[in-house]
Write a protein that holds these residues in place. Structure first.
Motif, PDB file in Angstrom:
ATOM      1  N   GLU A  39       0.697  -1.280  -0.105  1.00  0.00           N
ATOM      2  CA  GLU A  39       0.162  -0.057   0.030  1.00  0.00           C
ATOM      3  C   GLU A  39       0.865   1.485   0.027  1.00  0.00           C
ATOM      4  OE1 GLU A  39      -2.699  -0.137   3.282  1.00  0.00           O
ATOM      5  OE2 GLU A  39      -3.871  -1.804   2.635  1.00  0.00           O
ATOM      6  N   ARG A  40       1.812   1.309   0.666  1.00  0.00           N
ATOM      7  CA  ARG A  40       2.652   2.383   0.873  1.00  0.00           C
ATOM      8  C   ARG A  40       3.587   2.683  -0.194  1.00  0.00           C
ATOM      9  NH1 ARG A  40       4.151   2.678   7.337  1.00  0.00           N
ATOM     10  NH2 ARG A  40       2.025   3.196   8.195  1.00  0.00           N
ATOM     11  N   HIS A  66       1.453   3.989  -2.835  1.00  0.00           N
ATOM     12  CA  HIS A  66       1.262   5.242  -2.789  1.00  0.00           C
ATOM     13  C   HIS A  66       2.247   6.499  -2.948  1.00  0.00           C
ATOM     14  CE1 HIS A  66      -0.362   8.909  -0.587  1.00  0.00           C
ATOM     15  NE2 HIS A  66       0.901   9.048   0.084  1.00  0.00           N
ATOM     16  N   TRP A  86       9.426   3.231   7.393  1.00  0.00           N
ATOM     17  CA  TRP A  86       8.055   3.617   6.783  1.00  0.00           C
ATOM     18  C   TRP A  86       7.512   2.347   5.891  1.00  0.00           C
ATOM     19  CZ3 TRP A  86       6.318   5.222   1.517  1.00  0.00           C
ATOM     20  CH2 TRP A  86       4.948   5.655   1.649  1.00  0.00           C
ATOM     21  N   LEU A  87       8.604   1.891   5.172  1.00  0.00           N
ATOM     22  CA  LEU A  87       8.118   0.815   4.394  1.00  0.00           C
ATOM     23  C   LEU A  87       8.055  -0.621   4.919  1.00  0.00           C
ATOM     24  CD1 LEU A  87       9.891   1.646   0.899  1.00  0.00           C
ATOM     25  CD2 LEU A  87       7.343   1.552   1.321  1.00  0.00           C
ATOM     26  N   ALA A  92       5.812  10.658   1.113  1.00  0.00           N
ATOM     27  CA  ALA A  92       5.691   9.428   1.764  1.00  0.00           C
ATOM     28  C   ALA A  92       5.702   9.581   3.431  1.00  0.00           C
ATOM     29  CB  ALA A  92       7.022   8.760   1.599  1.00  0.00           C
ATOM     30  N   LYS A 135       0.153  11.242   7.636  1.00  0.00           N
ATOM     31  CA  LYS A 135       0.275  10.026   8.387  1.00  0.00           C
ATOM     32  C   LYS A 135      -1.057   9.280   8.340  1.00  0.00           C
ATOM     33  CE  LYS A 135       4.167  11.293  10.588  1.00  0.00           C
ATOM     34  NZ  LYS A 135       4.117  12.655   9.962  1.00  0.00           N
ATOM     35  N   ASP A 136      -1.076   7.740   8.221  1.00  0.00           N
ATOM     36  CA  ASP A 136      -2.268   7.157   8.239  1.00  0.00           C
ATOM     37  C   ASP A 136      -2.720   7.098   9.500  1.00  0.00           C
ATOM     38  OD1 ASP A 136      -0.831   4.905   9.148  1.00  0.00           O
ATOM     39  OD2 ASP A 136      -0.534   4.229   7.072  1.00  0.00           O
TER      40      ASP A 136
END
Length: 1029
Positions: A13-14, A17, A61-62, A171, A175-176
């Motif tokens: 997903e990231r 994105h 992050w990933l 990125a 934030k989610d």
């Protein structure tokens, strides 16, 4: 490595994105990525540092983990990764998603490893000439050195572009929900360590006057990080606890803890805690925690025995901090936020601009500080919904004008909060750690040493509702010292003369030129009324050419010359029906110029010289119908007048902005309270909640039954304890009235009854076993405890309201009961109480709130000897306002009222009569300039002085010396033809002798009894004779 579990779905997903944001940027002109075709992220050997760089942040992050000695190459078609075999095992399962993933495994063969790097380099070339790199990357190690050798061979054909800002924008910055949840938990942990833990530790050290080093205090905070029991039991300032799924083992320090005091302050993030002893002055505490890779920072300033200058500067810092947070929203420019803060400092205290920080915060998340998202004057970034920021405002190295010691000569102040950007107001993750002046000020000096300073001084040092001279030790004037009273009276008169002179000068300046209209009344405007716009809107019945009443359009349609003619009800004065012979007559009178005989008839007309129809008369045999029409016209006229009055009454009612509710946490609430004015329906207690920009009263019966009050509409906030009252009250006086149901009000009150239901003591169970006053004493004790608890609870809630509304200058005011007096402001006799800013009556509706700053002058009426009561009239600075009357004040309160008025700098006058204030105010409004030019309010005091002079002259006309008085008494006795006891012939001589000899009352009484006995009228003997029977 065996425990590593990478979330494949989240990874895909990231990654998708990020690639999608890159492609979207290319379509819109390469503003963010700068036209790069590939992005290189290189990670060398692991470094033990709490600060993460962009490369580390992309890994977390990933993948959720940091993979040392690993290379990432992003292209628009996919992701290439070069890493070791052990790490490749965890990356292989990530394949198969929407974005292709290629994992190249390094081994021990140097030539093979070099070929892998050459493959990456050729992939860069084939993607395009521009490659995005992290120019400030400090990665090192053998892996990095090998790559640099290969890259040097192809770097001539490639253009390197710094990609830091793009990685942040596409990125890391937004934030989610999972990231935000981790940051909220980190923020709550920061709050717990700051308040209560650090505050309690610091308070104990200062209170016990221990010598504790900054480093020792920081170590105490550090030790709590691994204390699992403490994390489970700690209670946050909002009375909540840490989340149930909170795992203390996931916490780690990113910043601090740092404790600073004693004049040496460093407001940089990389500051270090020294070994100096904690100094009782300005104390700074800051710390940052990471939870599940995401950071939160908090910093607070604590003031110990602060002086006025320090308090003033801290209040400014609070204002700047809240202003910055208020400016944080989706679409705001970072440089505009900083400019707003600097502009506020310049406007309030220009001398502090040089001490203000060079930025007001930066982005925060996986990185402790996002260097591409700094809120300073040069930043070009635009804030977006979902970003998280660490807002930091502060002043560095301020000189202290009144230092307590050598270490207090300079001081610094700082506030830091972690916030989230939204489309509305920012959400403050660390907001539950209080930062207001009351919560951060500590006073440890003895009362004898500390000079008492009023908490609130708005005017000058002489102004205050509570003056010590207002409180006397005795209630009776006869018991007070006459000389002291005369001196106080003289000082009061002198002070009143000064106030009157100031008032007169201010009036002349305010109305320097002739203003107002000629007659002192508002100019009425001509109103147009429209019944119908087109002919086809007429009712169908007009075809009959009869009189038609159209209630819907408030119109009467009359047949004139064979045509229906509409007349709006506002053009009609009245209608009457009369009978003459066989016919009935209906006369309709219209409004026209020159008719007016009363106040309501002076209607304005567009052209008074035009021709007007004064009346129309209709004749018919049907008298009942005419009577019905006349009645309908009268009723329609009444309804129209009523509608106009309601419309006029509702003109000043404002529609408030929408209340912004607190969503991320439970708002502060107080239950089981009633509201006044009462809402429709049954009287049931509800609850009051404090939200971001106001209050909400919610009825438990219906969710639609609620009252919203915005802080921006709050003029005064009062807390009245239940001492000597039946209710405890939080009262809100509004700037503009609002509607509650269908009622217009400027006062909203939340209250709870302080007394419980009383039970019959003769039949309850306790009575069988307990006797005497023991039970009553216990009940009284319980009553006192309950009242004290109610006062504490309501006062704390009122202070929370003031804290939430401090950006709108909302402050709690408490009436002073000892200065109160009885009076009749409306219809009932109530107890009026002064407060710091107002004179209030909050117990019985209708409530009374008079703001002292709005008063021009006070006049005391019916002040004359022999009357038990007097009246007080307040004239407002806005002369169009009706003066406020408080009638029937007991004359015993006259001196206290005068003292209070004088202490709050309100000029007052007094007179023996009630004045016609509507006429007076009409004269004032007509021409204020001429009014003040002719002496202003001096006519009130002149009247009082004239009365006093007249009384003195009358007294002086009858003054006699002692010799003259004795001579006159002698002559009056000799020349008197009438004796005082002329009716009693027998005792006249005796009485004359008694008077001439000057016998006292006892002798006269004995003489009277002797005469009664001689006459057989002894009252004492008669009952004795009766008792013998």
């Amino acid at each position: 490595m065996a425990e590593i579990k990478i979330d494949k779905q989240l990874f895909q997903e990231r990654l998708s994105h990020f690639i999608a944001a890159w492609k979207a940027d290319k379509r819109s002109g390469d503003a963010m990525f700068g036209g790069v075709s590939s992005v290189l992220v290189l990670m060398g050997k692991t470094e033990d540092s709490a600060q993460f760089m962009k490369g580390n942040a992309i890994h977390f992050w990933l993948l959720g983990y940091e993979f040392p000695a690993t290379l990432f190459l992003f292209t628009l078609e996919g992701l290439w990764i070069v890493t070791t075999a052990k790490k490749a095992k965890h990356l292989e399962p990530l394949k198969g998603g929407k974005i292709p993933l290629e994992v190249l495994v390094r081994g021990k063969d140097a030539e093979g490893n070099e070929k892998l790097f050459q493959k990456i380099a050729s992939q860069m070339k084939s993607a395009g000439k521009k490659v995005g790199v992290l120019t400030k990357d400090t990665s090192s190690g053998p892996f990095v050195d090998e790559w640099k050798k290969v890259f040097e061979g192809v770097s001539g054909d490639l253009e390197q572009v710094d990609i830091s800002s793009a990685l942040s924008g596409a990125a890391l910055a937004v934030k989610d929900e999972n990231e935000l949840r981790a940051m909220r938990t980190a923020s709550r942990a920061c709050i717990a360590l700051m308040n209560p833990y650090f505050v309690e530790e610091m308070s104990a050290v200062l209170d016990e006057e221990k010598k504790v080093k900054h480093s020792a205090l920081a170590n105490r905070i550090d030790s709590k990080l691994d204390d699992t029991k403490w994390w489970k039991s700690v209670e946050l300032p909002n009375k909540s606890r840490m989340p149930s799924d909170f795992d203390p083992t996931q916490l780690d320090w990113t910043h601090g803890p740092i404790v600073q005091s004693g004049g040496k302050f460093d407001l940089k993030m990389n500051a270090q805690t020294d070994d100096e002893v904690l100094h009782a002055g300005v104390i700074l505490s800051s710390m940052g925690l990471r939870y599940k890779s995401y950071c939160s920072l908090i910093a607070r300033t604590y003031l110990v025995d602060p002086n006025k200058s320090q308090e003033s500067n801290y209040k400014l810092l609070l204002l700047v901090h809240s202003t910055v947070i208020k400016e944080i929203r989706d679409g705001a420019n970072a440089k505009d936020v900083y400019a707003k803060a600097v502009g506020l400092v310049k406007a309030k205290k220009p001398e502090l601009e040089k001490h203000f920080l060079k930025n007001v915060g930066a982005g925060i998340g996986i990185e402790t500080r996002d260097s591409t998202l700094i809120l300073n004057a040069k930043s070009t970034r635009t804030l977006k919904d979902g970003m998280t920021l660490c807002i930091t405002t502060g002043f560095n190295d301020i000189e202290n004008p009144n230092p307590q010691d050598k270490k207090s000569k300079t001081y610094s102040m700082v506030l830091s909060d972690t916030v989230r950007v939204t489309s509305a107001d920012a959400v403050i993750f660390t907001g539950d750690a209080p930062s207001d002046l009351d919560a951060t000020s500590f006073f440890f000096k003895d009362d004898e040493e500390a000079q008492p300073t009023p908490k609130k001084a708005k005017k000058d040092s002489t102004v205050g509702a509570v003056a010590t001279k207002n409180i006397t030790k005795t209630k009776l004037r006869a018991e007070r010292t006459t000389q002291a009273d005369e001196g106080a009276e003289q000082r009061r008169r002198e002070h009143q003369k000064e106030l009157a002179l100031k008032n007169q000068e201010a009036g002349k300046k305010r109305f320097a030129e002739a203003t107002g209209n000629q007659n002192g009344s508002t100019i009425k405007k001509f109103k147009r009324f429209e019944s119908y716009k087109r002919d086809n809107q007429f009712p169908p019945r007009v075809r009959d050419l009869a009189i038609v009443m159209d209630q819907k359009n408030a119109t009467i349609i009359l047949p004139i010359m064979g045509r229906p003619v509409p007349f709006h009800i506002q053009t009609i004065k009245n209608a009457s029906k009369s009978d003459e012979g066989d016919f009935a007559y209906l006369r309709i009178n219209f409004l026209s110029p020159g008719q007016g005989v009363g106040r309501k008839d002076d209607q304005p007309f567009e052209d008074a010289s035009a021709h007007f129809v004064r009346s129309l008369t209709f004749r018919s045999h049907d008298g009942d119908r005419f009577q019905d029409i006349a009645n309908q016209i009268s009723n329609m006229k009444k309804d129209a007048v009523k509608r106009e009055q309601e419309k006029k009454e509702m003109e000043d009612v404002v529609e408030q902005d929408k209340l912004i509710e607190i969503r991320n946490r439970r708002p502060p609430v107080i239950d089981n309270v009633f509201v006044r004015p009462a809402m429709d329906g049954k009287r049931i207690a509800g609850k009051v909640e404090i939200h971001q920009n106001g209050l909400r009263y919610q009825s438990p019966v219906n969710t639609n039954q609620r009252v919203d009050i915005l802080f921006s509409n709050v003029k005064h906030l009062f807390f009245q304890p239940c001492q000597h009252e039946l209710v405890v009250i939080i009262h809100v006086h509004l700037k503009d009235p609002i509607l509650i149901g269908k009622k217009k009000t400027k006062d909203v009150q939340f209250y709870r009854e302080a007394t419980d239901i009383q039970f019959d003591e003769t039949g309850n169970r306790k009575r069988k076993y307990r006797y005497g006053d023991e039970e009553e004493f216990e009940a009284e004790q319980e009553e006192r405890r309950r009242r004290a608890e109610l006062d504490r609870q309501f006062k704390a809630f009122a202070e929370k309201i003031a804290e939430a509304g401090r950006s709108e200058n909302v402050d709690v005011d408490v009436p002073f009961r000892e200065l109160g007096f009885n009076g009749v402001p409306n219809r009932s006799n109530v107890f009026c109480q002064p407060s710091t800013d107002c004179l209030v009556q909050l117990t019985e509706p209708p409530f009374m709130v008079i703001t002292l700053e709005e008063i021009e002058i006070a006049h005391l009426e019916r002040v004359q000897f022999g009357l038990k009561n007097f009246d007080m009239v307040f004239i407002f600075k806005d002369f169009t306002r009706t003066p406020a009357h408080i009638n029937t004040i007991p004359v015993e309160s006259l001196e206290n009222v005068k003292e209070w008025l004088d202490s709050v700098n309100i000029p007052f006058t007094e007179g023996p009569l009630n004045l016609n204030w509507p006429t007076i105010m009409k004269t004032v409004v007509a021409d204020p300039h001429a009014f003040f030019a002719d002496g202003g309010w001096g006519f009130l005091s002149n009247e009082t002085d004239a009365d006093d002079d007249e009384d003195e002259s009358e007294e002086s006309a009858f003054e006699m010396s002692d010799e003259e008085l004795a001579a006159s008494e002698e002559s009056s006795d000799e020349d008197s033809d009438f004796d005082s006891n002329a009716s009693d012939d027998e005792g006249s001589a005796g009485s004359d002798e008694g008077e001439s000899e000057g016998e006292d009352w006892d002798q006269l009484e004995e003489k009277a009894k002797r005469k009664d006995r001689e006459g057989g009228l002894d009252d004492e003997e008669k009952p004795a004779k009766k008792r013998k029977h």
